[in-house]
Design a protein around this motif. Structure first.
Motif, PDB file in Angstrom:
ATOM      1  N   GLN A 450       0.809  -1.270   0.023  1.00  0.00           N
ATOM      2  CA  GLN A 450       0.396  -0.120   0.024  1.00  0.00           C
ATOM      3  C   GLN A 450       0.830   1.276   0.061  1.00  0.00           C
ATOM      4  O   GLN A 450       2.057   1.067   0.582  1.00  0.00           O
ATOM      5  CB  GLN A 450      -0.874   0.260   1.229  1.00  0.00           C
ATOM      6  CG  GLN A 450      -2.047  -0.799   1.309  1.00  0.00           C
ATOM      7  CD  GLN A 450      -3.036  -0.720   2.501  1.00  0.00           C
ATOM      8  OE1 GLN A 450      -2.468  -1.025   3.691  1.00  0.00           O
ATOM      9  NE2 GLN A 450      -4.067  -0.309   2.255  1.00  0.00           N
ATOM     10  N   ASN A 451       0.295   2.374  -0.520  1.00  0.00           N
ATOM     11  CA  ASN A 451       0.878   3.607  -0.282  1.00  0.00           C
ATOM     12  C   ASN A 451       0.825   3.945   1.243  1.00  0.00           C
ATOM     13  O   ASN A 451       0.117   3.664   1.968  1.00  0.00           O
ATOM     14  CB  ASN A 451       0.199   4.702  -1.344  1.00  0.00           C
ATOM     15  CG  ASN A 451       0.257   4.459  -2.687  1.00  0.00           C
ATOM     16  OD1 ASN A 451       1.279   4.210  -3.343  1.00  0.00           O
ATOM     17  ND2 ASN A 451      -1.078   4.371  -3.085  1.00  0.00           N
ATOM     18  N   ASP A 474      -5.569   6.024  -1.745  1.00  0.00           N
ATOM     19  CA  ASP A 474      -5.506   4.769  -0.938  1.00  0.00           C
ATOM     20  C   ASP A 474      -4.148   4.794  -0.232  1.00  0.00           C
ATOM     21  O   ASP A 474      -3.109   5.229  -0.644  1.00  0.00           O
ATOM     22  CB  ASP A 474      -5.614   3.456  -1.510  1.00  0.00           C
ATOM     23  CG  ASP A 474      -5.884   2.168  -0.496  1.00  0.00           C
ATOM     24  OD1 ASP A 474      -6.121   2.538   0.576  1.00  0.00           O
ATOM     25  OD2 ASP A 474      -5.688   1.299  -0.933  1.00  0.00           O
ATOM     26  N   GLY A 475      -4.080   4.609   1.215  1.00  0.00           N
ATOM     27  CA  GLY A 475      -2.844   4.345   1.868  1.00  0.00           C
ATOM     28  C   GLY A 475      -2.963   3.741   3.278  1.00  0.00           C
ATOM     29  O   GLY A 475      -4.168   3.634   3.552  1.00  0.00           O
ATOM     30  N   ALA A 476      -1.810   3.418   3.771  1.00  0.00           N
ATOM     31  CA  ALA A 476      -1.864   2.431   4.902  1.00  0.00           C
ATOM     32  C   ALA A 476      -2.247   3.128   6.146  1.00  0.00           C
ATOM     33  O   ALA A 476      -2.515   2.521   7.284  1.00  0.00           O
ATOM     34  CB  ALA A 476      -0.366   1.716   5.315  1.00  0.00           C
ATOM     35  N   ASP A 477      -2.190   4.605   6.179  1.00  0.00           N
ATOM     36  CA  ASP A 477      -2.837   5.148   7.431  1.00  0.00           C
ATOM     37  C   ASP A 477      -4.082   5.561   7.257  1.00  0.00           C
ATOM     38  O   ASP A 477      -4.591   6.667   7.863  1.00  0.00           O
ATOM     39  CB  ASP A 477      -1.687   6.522   7.553  1.00  0.00           C
ATOM     40  CG  ASP A 477      -2.311   7.446   6.564  1.00  0.00           C
ATOM     41  OD1 ASP A 477      -2.882   7.007   5.424  1.00  0.00           O
ATOM     42  OD2 ASP A 477      -1.909   8.522   6.776  1.00  0.00           O
ATOM     43  N   ALA A 478      -5.085   5.187   6.490  1.00  0.00           N
ATOM     44  CA  ALA A 478      -6.287   5.467   6.076  1.00  0.00           C
ATOM     45  C   ALA A 478      -7.310   5.655   7.750  1.00  0.00           C
ATOM     46  O   ALA A 478      -7.960   6.514   7.815  1.00  0.00           O
ATOM     47  CB  ALA A 478      -7.046   4.398   5.199  1.00  0.00           C
ATOM     48  N   LEU A 482      -8.801   9.124   8.674  1.00  0.00           N
ATOM     49  CA  LEU A 482     -10.031   9.401   8.632  1.00  0.00           C
ATOM     50  C   LEU A 482     -10.526   9.751  10.106  1.00  0.00           C
ATOM     51  O   LEU A 482     -11.387  10.715  10.206  1.00  0.00           O
ATOM     52  CB  LEU A 482     -10.787   8.207   8.565  1.00  0.00           C
ATOM     53  CG  LEU A 482     -12.329   8.349   8.236  1.00  0.00           C
ATOM     54  CD1 LEU A 482     -12.814   9.442   7.507  1.00  0.00           C
ATOM     55  CD2 LEU A 482     -13.253   6.902   7.782  1.00  0.00           C
ATOM     56  N   ALA A 483     -10.094   9.409  11.185  1.00  0.00           N
ATOM     57  CA  ALA A 483     -10.210   9.578  12.642  1.00  0.00           C
ATOM     58  C   ALA A 483      -9.737  11.348  12.771  1.00  0.00           C
ATOM     59  O   ALA A 483     -10.615  11.838  13.367  1.00  0.00           O
ATOM     60  CB  ALA A 483      -9.473   8.709  13.448  1.00  0.00           C
ATOM     61  N   ARG A 484      -8.852  11.618  12.117  1.00  0.00           N
ATOM     62  CA  ARG A 484      -8.343  13.074  12.375  1.00  0.00           C
ATOM     63  C   ARG A 484      -9.317  13.816  11.817  1.00  0.00           C
ATOM     64  O   ARG A 484      -9.589  15.063  12.123  1.00  0.00           O
ATOM     65  CB  ARG A 484      -7.012  13.032  11.717  1.00  0.00           C
ATOM     66  CG  ARG A 484      -5.715  12.536  12.473  1.00  0.00           C
ATOM     67  CD  ARG A 484      -4.477  12.963  12.134  1.00  0.00           C
ATOM     68  NE  ARG A 484      -4.081  12.519  10.770  1.00  0.00           N
ATOM     69  CZ  ARG A 484      -3.501  11.370  10.351  1.00  0.00           C
ATOM     70  NH1 ARG A 484      -3.049  10.497  11.218  1.00  0.00           N
ATOM     71  NH2 ARG A 484      -3.247  11.119   9.276  1.00  0.00           N
TER      72      ARG A 484
END
Length: 541
Positions: A450-451, A474-478, A482-484
């Motif tokens: 993943q990015n 798309d990215g690994a920290d999604a 999203l929470a932020r």
């Protein structure tokens, strides 16, 4: 703060003068020459660029113009020193495949249809051409000076970022598209290591070298009204930067003469009647029953001229307006309509039904499969639409229902959609209820690369105190990203937060665990609204 920026500009100029070119440096081989030039000689210039951008960003934040609720940011400092120093010629360019021809100012609207294209390499020597191209073409397409300079700033930062990400020149194509009510600047490129995390609403700049390197993207995203990212095997990767024209807000109006509801005729209005239609809506309806575009009469005129909107009105034999409806094409096979809006006191339901029948007769000749209505009024006659679902939104402390309605214009041919196992049952239930033929393809994350960073878009609807989030990258920290977004939006007093995915993209559906973990539940499926169907999620209280 002003003296700090002035000093930074002065030092930046001095750094420019100190930079040597490759042919001035005695080296044993070309490879060493390139490395020394990039890593040593330009270090001072790069440091000054970063400090210049950092102080610019700080001053903008302190000045109070970084307003999350507005949805975009105003930069009141000069766009850049190149514009200040008059290095951009005051001409209009038409650039196709690197060939430049000069055209006179004042092109008529009907002539502003062709895209303007510039293809260059990711080399900073092309930056003056990129700036001239952006400023001149955006003015050709009708942006005023202030808006044109903001888009020019965004193009400078975007191009400089791409140049900084490539060791050698790579091709990049800039396309300026005329939206009539906006200018769309498209950067298309390939084989460039691109990390767009600075485009997030929640993005911030860290003082380390990596953070300063992304500052250009942050400034670019805050200089335009909208942006989007595309990644396609055929088109490559790219960015759309969209800057809208500035229009005066509507002045609500009510006619003192009551139209005769007998013998109404239905058809498209002329320019002045179109503006009267918009003013009449504002004079009789609450803002949450019409889209934000209808708050600006001049913008609606340009959107109709561009073909993005259609409008029909009902008038009596004396030309007095009894009501109207508007619509636009969305997605692959869907038309979305708004209204009906009725401007008479008696016979409101009859006028509303006449408008709906006239609209259906008009759009039925198109290729669209579905007709949607997300902004129905009390005058919408029963029996013409079926309800896809209702979302309750909070406005001024009071819950209000928001109905999503649709009807089929043609027999549904069916399509393929992607779904994570967690939402498959919900989709099957909704598709069965509305007799929609769908092939559901299961997707899940199975350890593939993943990015590192994700990007989410945010569309504000101020009249409903609402934000719709959607995935752009798309990215690994999604999950954390999203929470932020939710945390920031809640802190800004946004009461209604929705999340939307397009089931035509497998990676959108694969985000379901991320969406669910942040408190969203599936609510409404809208057929053919994007590449395939849209799925809306609501945030649990």
């Amino acid at each position: 703060m002003g003296h700090i920026l002035a000093e930074l500009r002065r030092k930046r100029k001095e750094a420019d003068k100190k930079v040597m070119t490759n042919d001035q440096i005695p080296m044993t081989n070309e490879k060493d020459n390139d490395q020394y030039t990039n890593n040593q000689l330009n270090k001072e210039k790069d440091r000054m660029d970063c400090m210049y951008h950092l102080w610019s960003l700080i001053i903008v934040c302190i000045s109070g113009h970084w307003n999350l609720i507005i949805g975009h940011w105003l930069f009141l400092f000069p766009v850049n020193k190149r514009l200040q120093e008059g290095r951009i010629p005051d001409i209009n360019h038409k650039v196709v495949a690197g060939k430049v021809s000069v055209t006179p100012l004042g092109v008529a609207m009907q002539d502003r249809k062709g895209d303007i294209v510039l293809s260059v390499g990711t080399d900073m020597k092309f930056l003056p051409l990129v700036l001239s191209f952006t400023e001149s073409s955006s003015r050709i397409f009708g942006l005023e000076d202030r808006d044109a300079l903001k888009l020019t700033l965004a193009s400078e930062e975007m191009f400089a970022y791409l140049c900084g990400m490539t060791g050698e020149a790579r091709p990049v194509t800039l396309t300026m598209e005329n939206g009539f009510y906006c200018a769309l600047l498209r950067f298309a490129f390939d084989n460039i290591d691109f990390d767009p995390r600075a485009f997030n609403l929640t993005a911030s700049v860290s003082p380390d070298e990596e953070g300063l390197g992304e500052m250009g993207l942050l400034i670019a995203s805050r200089s335009v009204d909208r942006m989007s990212i595309f990644h396609d095997p055929l088109e490559g990767t790219g960015i759309y930067l969209i800057k809208e024209k500035t229009y005066p807000e509507v002045e609500p109006w009510k006619s003192e003469e009551a139209p005769d509801c007998e013998g109404l005729s239905y058809g498209p209005p002329d320019v002045e009647d179109l503006k009267m239609f918009v003013r009449s809506i504002a004079g009789r309806y609450d803002p949450f029953v019409y889209p934000q575009d209808l708050r600006y009469p001049g913008k609606v005129v340009d959107m109709v001229a561009s073909g993005e909107y259609g409008v029909l009105t009902a008038t009596d034999t004396k030309g007095r307006m009894a009501g109207g409806m508007t619509w636009r094409s969305t997605g692959t096979s869907t038309i979305e309509c708004y209204g009906p809006y009725v401007f008479v006191e008696e016979g409101r339901q009859e006028v509303g039904e006449g408008l709906v029948m006239a609209l259906i007769s008009t759009v039925a000749r198109s290729e669209a499969i579905c007709l949607m209505n997300r902004y129905p009024t009390a005058e919408l006659p029963p029996g013409y639409f079926e309800k896809l679902g209702t979302i309750d939104f909070v406005l001024k402390g009071e819950r209000k229902p928001w109905d999503f309605l649709f009807r089929e214009l043609k027999e549904d041919p069916g399509c393929r959609v992607y779904a994570h196992a967690g939402m498959e049952d919900f989709l099957k239930t909704r598709y069965k209820r509305h007799f929609l033929a769908r092939e559901i393809v299961p997707v899940k994350y199975e350890g593939e690369r993943q990015n590192p960073h994700s990007v989410f878009g945010a569309r504000f609807q101020h009249s409903q105190n609402l934000v719709v989030l959607s995935p752009l990258w798309d990215g690994a920290d999604a999950r954390e990203n999203l929470a932020r977004h939710i945390e920031v939006l809640r802190a800004e007093g946004i009461a209604n937060i929705l999340f939307r995915i397009d089931l035509g993209y497998g990676w959108h559906a694969r985000l379901y665990p991320v969406i669910e973990a942040n408190g969203f539940v599936p609510s409404i499926v809208i057929p053919y609204q994007g590449k395939a169907d849209w799925l809306f999620f609501t945030l649990r209280d």
